[in-house]
Design a protein around this motif. Structure first.
Motif, short mmCIF file in Angstrom:
data_model
loop_
_atom_site.label_atom_id
_atom_site.label_comp_id
_atom_site.label_asym_id
_atom_site.label_seq_id
_atom_site.Cartn_x
_atom_site.Cartn_y
_atom_site.Cartn_z
N PHE A 19 50.47 39.70 36.95
CA PHE A 19 49.12 39.79 37.52
C PHE A 19 49.21 40.14 39.01
O PHE A 19 50.11 39.67 39.72
N GLY A 20 48.26 40.93 39.48
CA GLY A 20 48.22 41.34 40.87
C GLY A 20 47.16 40.58 41.66
O GLY A 20 46.21 40.04 41.09
N PHE A 21 47.34 40.56 42.97
CA PHE A 21 46.36 39.92 43.85
C PHE A 21 46.47 40.50 45.24
O PHE A 21 47.47 41.14 45.59
N ILE A 22 45.43 40.28 46.03
CA ILE A 22 45.43 40.61 47.46
C ILE A 22 45.56 39.31 48.24
O ILE A 22 45.07 38.26 47.79
N LYS A 23 46.19 39.36 49.40
CA LYS A 23 46.48 38.13 50.15
C LYS A 23 45.22 37.55 50.80
O LYS A 23 44.94 37.75 51.99
N LEU A 24 44.47 36.84 49.99
CA LEU A 24 43.23 36.17 50.39
C LEU A 24 43.21 34.78 49.77
O LEU A 24 43.76 34.58 48.67
N THR A 25 42.54 33.84 50.40
CA THR A 25 42.53 32.47 49.87
C THR A 25 41.85 32.38 48.51
O THR A 25 42.13 31.46 47.74
N ASP A 26 40.96 33.34 48.20
CA ASP A 26 40.27 33.23 46.91
C ASP A 26 41.10 33.71 45.73
O ASP A 26 40.62 33.73 44.59
N MET A 27 42.38 34.05 45.97
CA MET A 27 43.29 34.27 44.83
C MET A 27 43.81 32.92 44.31
O MET A 27 44.59 32.85 43.35
N ALA A 28 43.35 31.83 44.91
CA ALA A 28 43.87 30.49 44.64
C ALA A 28 43.95 30.12 43.16
O ALA A 28 44.94 29.51 42.74
N PRO A 29 42.94 30.44 42.31
CA PRO A 29 43.08 30.06 40.90
C PRO A 29 44.34 30.61 40.23
O PRO A 29 44.94 29.93 39.39
N LEU A 30 44.75 31.82 40.61
CA LEU A 30 45.98 32.38 40.06
C LEU A 30 47.20 31.58 40.53
O LEU A 30 48.07 31.21 39.72
N ALA A 31 47.28 31.32 41.82
CA ALA A 31 48.42 30.58 42.36
C ALA A 31 48.50 29.18 41.78
O ALA A 31 49.59 28.70 41.42
N GLU B 212 52.07 39.10 41.79
CA GLU B 212 52.60 40.10 42.72
C GLU B 212 51.51 40.57 43.68
O GLU B 212 50.48 41.09 43.26
N ALA B 213 51.73 40.39 44.98
CA ALA B 213 50.78 40.88 45.99
C ALA B 213 50.74 42.40 45.96
O ALA B 213 51.77 43.06 45.78
N GLN B 214 49.53 42.95 46.14
CA GLN B 214 49.33 44.40 46.11
C GLN B 214 48.95 44.90 47.51
O GLN B 214 48.37 44.15 48.32
N ALA B 215 49.22 46.17 47.78
CA ALA B 215 49.01 46.73 49.12
C ALA B 215 47.54 46.81 49.49
O ALA B 215 47.16 46.58 50.65
N ASN B 216 46.69 47.15 48.54
CA ASN B 216 45.26 47.28 48.80
C ASN B 216 44.53 47.28 47.46
O ASN B 216 45.14 47.28 46.40
N TRP B 217 43.19 47.30 47.53
CA TRP B 217 42.38 47.17 46.32
C TRP B 217 42.50 48.39 45.42
O TRP B 217 42.42 48.27 44.19
N LYS B 218 42.68 49.57 45.98
CA LYS B 218 42.80 50.77 45.14
C LYS B 218 44.10 50.74 44.33
O LYS B 218 44.10 51.02 43.13
N VAL B 219 45.19 50.41 45.00
CA VAL B 219 46.48 50.31 44.30
C VAL B 219 46.40 49.28 43.19
O VAL B 219 46.87 49.50 42.07
N LEU B 220 45.79 48.15 43.50
CA LEU B 220 45.64 47.08 42.51
C LEU B 220 44.89 47.58 41.27
O LEU B 220 45.33 47.38 40.13
N LEU B 221 43.75 48.23 41.49
CA LEU B 221 42.95 48.73 40.37
C LEU B 221 43.72 49.78 39.57
O LEU B 221 43.74 49.74 38.33
N ASP B 222 44.34 50.70 40.26
CA ASP B 222 45.09 51.76 39.58
C ASP B 222 46.20 51.18 38.70
O ASP B 222 46.46 51.67 37.60
N ARG B 223 46.84 50.13 39.18
CA ARG B 223 47.95 49.53 38.42
C ARG B 223 47.46 48.76 37.20
O ARG B 223 48.18 48.65 36.20
N VAL B 224 46.25 48.22 37.28
CA VAL B 224 45.67 47.60 36.08
C VAL B 224 45.31 48.68 35.06
O VAL B 224 45.55 48.53 33.86
#
Length: 454
Positions: free
Chosen positions: A35-47, A65-77
């Motif tokens: 699963f991917g995420f961006i480094k923000l506190t609201d990723m907390a449920p995953l952690a 796995e932390a992702q570089a940005n929201w576009k990369v994250l979406l593309d990888r999903v």
């Protein structure tokens, strides 16, 4: 927790459920997940689901796995490199309707409410302060409306300087919240016109909004590239700690208990791995509940988890400044905001159709949806993307297993997916998810329901 132990526990649970004549939790079709995420506190449920063993309880072996940005994250999903991800609530909707990237993305789990802020540079704050009334103790009266920023922007305009602000992605909550706040103060944030090749959202703009990845916001502000931004935590509090900016308002004050992130997967993935999907949602419901249990008693432990470099990687004190029920505006002006981050209470995890429709109304308001759509279209898209049926199955399995109680969820038998009309917005305009076109036409700035950009 060893793998064999998790599978043994799951098998025993299934036997117990069978003898109780309730639904059996089926084995996941896919156990190894990324699963991917961006480094923000609201990723907390995953952690938390990972660190507390909730994924393993469901027979899932997850890597985050932390992702570089929201576009990369979406593309990888979309391309299957990630099984799912922490997403902006607007991302599954934007992708499904074909704004930017075309792909059918769904969500069965809302990750949180609130959690964002708007920060301005120190120099802009000095100008804004002149327009803000004071409390008896000399501190600014909150909420601070964009009315206080308008004279500053007008001054920049008269000097021939464009007023630039950052947000994290064109279909992000942050983009729509920043636009909402600006427009409520009489400041035009600009239109999109994708059919004409205008994808920057700056047509007729008085404040020019552009994309900056969340962790880069403070540095971009400090460099003077932008004069303010809207972002999630801990990147507003980071500006306070570094002494480079002042958060002027939280999204809780713009729209009380607004939906923020979601957990998104491709529809193709969900159809291929339905049992796995339910197991993931079960683990995340438990994580969200843990985060809010006993009046946020677990938040200090959660902050310790999030401060790891593999998750958010900010200092403990920076993350704790907002995660533990407070929020610091101007340095030294720390106020109680117990609901700044909400993960479970107020039915935060339930994927409401009306939440989806609000995002679609803002896409239409600012031109991302280029032409009039009937109310039925908004409702159809919401039902295509938001999946409370999957959420319900996950919740009912947890209830049957004794891990949660029925009272902690909506009444599934009568729940429609539409919240009652909501009026706690900074401009006092009431939103009814059943009447999207009527809502769009209430705003003085923005496209009306049947407007076309000329």
């Amino acid at each position: 927790m060893p793998r064999y132990h998790s599978l043994f526990t799951r098998t025993i649970s299934a036997i117990a459920l069978t003898t109780s004549c309730v639904a059996i939790a089926a084995e996941p079709e896919k156990e190894e997940l990324k699963f991917g995420f961006i480094k923000l506190t609201d990723m907390a449920p995953l952690a938390v689901a990972y660190e507390k063993g909730y994924f393993e309880d469901e027979g899932l072996y997850v890597s985050l796995e932390a992702q570089a940005n929201w576009k990369v994250l979406l593309d990888r999903v979309i391309d299957g490199e990630l099984d799912g991800a922490h997403m902006l609530a607007g991302q599954p909707l934007g992708a499904t309707i074909g704004f930017g990237t075309q792909a059918h993305i769904i969500t069965a789990f809302s990750m949180d409410l609130n959690g964002n802020g708007i920060t301005v540079s120190n120099s802009v704050w000095e100008e804004m302060k002149k327009n803000i009334p004071r409390q008896a103790d000399g501190k600014p009266v909150h909420p601070i409306k964009a009315d206080a920023l308008k004279p500053v922007i007008d001054k920049y305009k008269s000097e021939g300087k464009p007023f630039k602000m950052g947000m994290v992605f064109p279909v992000s909550t942050h983009n729509y919240e920043l636009r909402y706040w600006l427009a409520a103060g009489g400041i035009h944030p600009g239109y999109y016109a994708p059919l004409k090749g205008h994808t920057s959202g700056t047509i007729d703009a008085e404040a020019l909004l552009s994309v900056t990845p969340p962790p880069q916001m403070p540095a971009t502000l400090e460099a003077g590239t932008i004069y303010g931004y809207c972002v999630g935590e801990p990147w507003n509090q980071q500006a306070v700690f570094k002494g480079i900016g002042v958060p002027v308002i939280t999204d809780y004050e713009i729209w009380k208990n607004n939906p923020e992130k979601v957990f998104g997967v491709s529809n193709e993935w969900a159809e291929k791995y339905p049992n796995t999907h339910i197991a993931v949602v079960k683990a995340m419901i438990r994580a969200a509940k843990w985060l809010d249990d006993n009046n946020n008693a677990n938040r200090p432990e959660a902050v310790k988890i999030l401060s790891k470099s593999s998750y958010v990687g900010a200092d403990y004190d920076v993350i704790a400044n907002s995660m533990t029920g407070t929020f610091e505006y101007e340095k030294g002006d720390k106020r109680e905001v117990p609901d700044f981050n909400v993960f479970f209470r107020h039915n935060a995890t339930y994927p409401y159709y009306s939440d989806a429709i609000w995002y679609l109304t803002q896409m239409r308001r600012w031109g991302q949806i280029t032409e009039y759509k009937p109310d039925s279209w908004y409702m159809d898209i919401a039902k295509k993307v938001y999946r409370p049926d999957i959420y319900r199955q996950a919740a009912e399995e947890l209830i049957a297993e004794g891990k949660v109680s029925t009272s902690e969820f909506p009444n599934f038998a009568s729940e429609t997916g539409y919240k009652p009309p909501q009026s706690e917005f900074i401009d006092n305009i009431t939103y009814d998810g059943r009447k999207p076109n009527e809502y769009i036409s209430k705003f003085s700035i923005g496209l009306k329901a049947k407007d076309l950009l000329k």
